[in-house]
Design a protein around this motif. Structure first.
Motif, PDB file in Angstrom:
ATOM      1  N   SER A   1    -105.868 -31.779-101.663  1.00 27.70           N
ATOM      2  CA  SER A   1    -106.916 -31.337-102.713  1.00 27.70           C
ATOM      3  C   SER A   1    -106.521 -29.808-102.744  1.00 27.70           C
ATOM      4  N   LEU A   2    -106.058 -28.907-101.664  1.00 24.74           N
ATOM      5  CA  LEU A   2    -105.844 -27.613-101.591  1.00 24.74           C
ATOM      6  C   LEU A   2    -104.438 -27.225-102.345  1.00 24.74           C
ATOM      7  N   GLU A   3    -103.881 -28.100-102.860  1.00 23.73           N
ATOM      8  CA  GLU A   3    -102.618 -28.013-103.158  1.00 23.73           C
ATOM      9  C   GLU A   3    -101.577 -26.800-102.970  1.00 23.73           C
ATOM     10  N   ILE A   4    -101.513 -26.764-101.634  1.00 21.88           N
ATOM     11  CA  ILE A   4    -100.664 -25.822-100.804  1.00 21.88           C
ATOM     12  C   ILE A   4     -99.082 -25.873-101.127  1.00 21.88           C
ATOM     13  N   LYS A   5     -98.450 -24.770-101.752  1.00 21.65           N
ATOM     14  CA  LYS A   5     -97.166 -24.944-101.978  1.00 21.65           C
ATOM     15  C   LYS A   5     -96.092 -24.907-100.488  1.00 21.65           C
ATOM     16  N   GLN A   6     -95.112 -25.526-100.687  1.00 19.29           N
ATOM     17  CA  GLN A   6     -94.083 -25.599 -99.544  1.00 19.29           C
ATOM     18  C   GLN A   6     -93.858 -23.729 -99.420  1.00 19.29           C
ATOM     19  N   GLY A   7     -93.466 -23.343 -98.404  1.00 18.15           N
ATOM     20  CA  GLY A   7     -92.997 -22.036 -98.252  1.00 18.15           C
ATOM     21  C   GLY A   7     -94.402 -21.085 -98.002  1.00 18.15           C
ATOM     22  N   SER A   8     -95.603 -21.635 -98.009  1.00 16.64           N
ATOM     23  CA  SER A   8     -96.669 -20.808 -98.175  1.00 16.64           C
ATOM     24  C   SER A   8     -96.976 -20.200 -96.571  1.00 16.64           C
ATOM     25  N   ILE A   9     -97.503 -19.105 -96.573  1.00 27.13           N
ATOM     26  CA  ILE A   9     -98.129 -18.723 -94.992  1.00 27.13           C
ATOM     27  C   ILE A   9     -99.661 -19.192 -94.951  1.00 27.13           C
ATOM     28  N   VAL A  10    -100.158 -19.932 -94.170  1.00 27.24           N
ATOM     29  CA  VAL A  10    -101.385 -20.351 -94.098  1.00 27.24           C
ATOM     30  C   VAL A  10    -102.063 -20.066 -92.727  1.00 27.24           C
ATOM     31  N   ALA A  11    -103.165 -19.510 -92.710  1.00 26.68           N
ATOM     32  CA  ALA A  11    -103.974 -19.411 -91.315  1.00 26.68           C
ATOM     33  C   ALA A  11    -104.793 -20.443 -91.186  1.00 26.68           C
ATOM     34  N   ASP A  12    -104.961 -21.113 -90.160  1.00 20.40           N
ATOM     35  CA  ASP A  12    -106.050 -21.948 -89.682  1.00 20.40           C
ATOM     36  C   ASP A  12    -106.653 -21.344 -88.598  1.00 20.40           C
ATOM     37  N   ILE A  13    -107.736 -20.700 -88.993  1.00 16.73           N
ATOM     38  CA  ILE A  13    -108.754 -20.017 -88.383  1.00 16.73           C
ATOM     39  C   ILE A  13    -109.834 -20.816 -87.506  1.00 16.73           C
TER      40      ILE A  13
ATOM     41  N   ARG B   1    -100.732 -30.657 -89.596  1.00 21.93           N
ATOM     42  CA  ARG B   1    -100.695 -31.297 -90.873  1.00 21.93           C
ATOM     43  C   ARG B   1    -100.409 -30.255 -92.003  1.00 21.93           C
ATOM     44  N   LEU B   2    -100.888 -29.218 -91.787  1.00 20.66           N
ATOM     45  CA  LEU B   2    -100.569 -27.804 -92.599  1.00 20.66           C
ATOM     46  C   LEU B   2     -99.157 -27.550 -92.386  1.00 20.66           C
ATOM     47  N   ALA B   3     -98.714 -27.632 -91.126  1.00 21.86           N
ATOM     48  CA  ALA B   3     -97.109 -27.278 -90.819  1.00 21.86           C
ATOM     49  C   ALA B   3     -96.294 -28.114 -91.667  1.00 21.86           C
ATOM     50  N   ARG B   4     -96.551 -29.294 -91.707  1.00 19.02           N
ATOM     51  CA  ARG B   4     -95.768 -30.272 -92.449  1.00 19.02           C
ATOM     52  C   ARG B   4     -95.850 -30.172 -93.980  1.00 19.02           C
ATOM     53  N   ILE B   5     -96.972 -29.715 -94.245  1.00 19.27           N
ATOM     54  CA  ILE B   5     -97.079 -29.352 -95.839  1.00 19.27           C
ATOM     55  C   ILE B   5     -96.451 -28.136 -96.283  1.00 19.27           C
TER      56      ILE B   5
ATOM     57  N   VAL C   1     -93.583 -29.959 -84.508  1.00 17.76           N
ATOM     58  CA  VAL C   1     -93.417 -28.921 -85.470  1.00 17.76           C
ATOM     59  C   VAL C   1     -93.114 -27.651 -84.909  1.00 17.76           C
ATOM     60  N   ASN C   2     -92.130 -26.967 -85.636  1.00 16.20           N
ATOM     61  CA  ASN C   2     -91.809 -25.517 -84.941  1.00 16.20           C
ATOM     62  C   ASN C   2     -92.080 -24.357 -85.937  1.00 16.20           C
ATOM     63  N   ASN C   3     -93.027 -24.696 -86.959  1.00 17.52           N
ATOM     64  CA  ASN C   3     -93.207 -23.566 -87.731  1.00 17.52           C
ATOM     65  C   ASN C   3     -94.786 -22.935 -87.478  1.00 17.52           C
ATOM     66  N   VAL C   4     -95.295 -23.175 -86.405  1.00 14.45           N
ATOM     67  CA  VAL C   4     -96.552 -22.555 -86.090  1.00 14.45           C
ATOM     68  C   VAL C   4     -96.659 -21.498 -85.070  1.00 14.45           C
ATOM     69  N   GLN C   5     -97.300 -20.468 -85.343  1.00 14.88           N
ATOM     70  CA  GLN C   5     -97.444 -19.467 -84.704  1.00 14.88           C
ATOM     71  C   GLN C   5     -98.766 -19.378 -84.109  1.00 14.88           C
TER      72      GLN C   5
END
Ligand SMILES: C[S@@+](CC[C@H](N)C(=O)[O-])C[C@H]1O[C@@H](n2cnc3c(N)ncnc32)[C@H](O)[C@@H]1O
Length: 166
Positions: A4-16, A26-30, A59-63
């Motif tokens: 429902s958040l319509e997050i685009k591929q290539g986005s930088i997302v912070a899971d605080i 799940r976000l990493a795959r989105i 997943v390997n796009n998580v910092q």
């Protein structure tokens, strides 16, 4: 909820307050390989379990970032979306956290709070762990955030969305 958040591929997302990372992988795959998820928490034990979980999920796009109770240590002006699921009500210094989160957001960035509905007595969660929309708005808007919308389709939680308002 994440769809429902319509997050685009290539986005930088912070899971605080990422905890063990349920939303992180799940976000990493989105966001995909062109994007990144910054998974932050203040508890070393959570971050240890989170690292194991993201490895197991492949997943390997998580910092992974260790924050403090006042600062999530995010890069300034670089984040498209900050997600906090059942986290905001735990902050011991919400004003400092949210001020630093706002600094980290891009001008059109969004912050999403998922909190148990205080307005609904049938939600079987201790009152201490619930928040009303008015509670959240009255604390966050004075810091510069602009209220965008509430999504109300989850059975127990509101999804409350603000923009950075820069
Ligand atoms: C109820 S858990 C939610 C975990 C995760 N978001 C989820 O939905 O599975 C709350 C998390 O917030 C973290 N937390 C509390 N205060 C924090 C702060 N100031 N900065 C970052 N994380 C914090 C806790 O360590 C805990 O991992």
């Amino acid at each position: 909820m994440l769809a429902s958040l319509e997050i685009k591929q290539g986005s930088i997302v912070a899971d605080i307050g990422a905890g063990v990372g349920y939303h992180t992988w799940r976000l990493a795959r989105i966001v995909g390989p062109a994007g990144k998820v910054i998974a932050e928490d203040i508890q070393e034990e959570m971050l240890r379990m989170l690292k194991t979980n993201i490895e197991n999920q492949g997943v390997n796009n998580v910092q992974v970032v260790r924050g403090t109770p006042t600062n999530p240590n995010l890069p300034e002006g670089g984040v498209d979306l900050v997600l906090m699921v059942d986290v905001y009500h735990e902050f011991s210094d919400p004003a400092s956290m949210m001020t630093n989160i706002r600094k980290a957001l891009k001008p059109d960035g969004r912050v999403v709070l998922v909190e148990f509905r205080k307005e609904d007595p049938k939600v079987p969660i201790q009152p201490l762990h619930k928040m009303s929309i008015q509670d959240v708005r009255s604390e966050i808007e004075p810091l510069g955030f602009k209220f965008q919308k509430v999504l109300a389709f989850l059975p127990w939680q509101h999804i409350i969305i603000f923009t950075a308002g820069k």
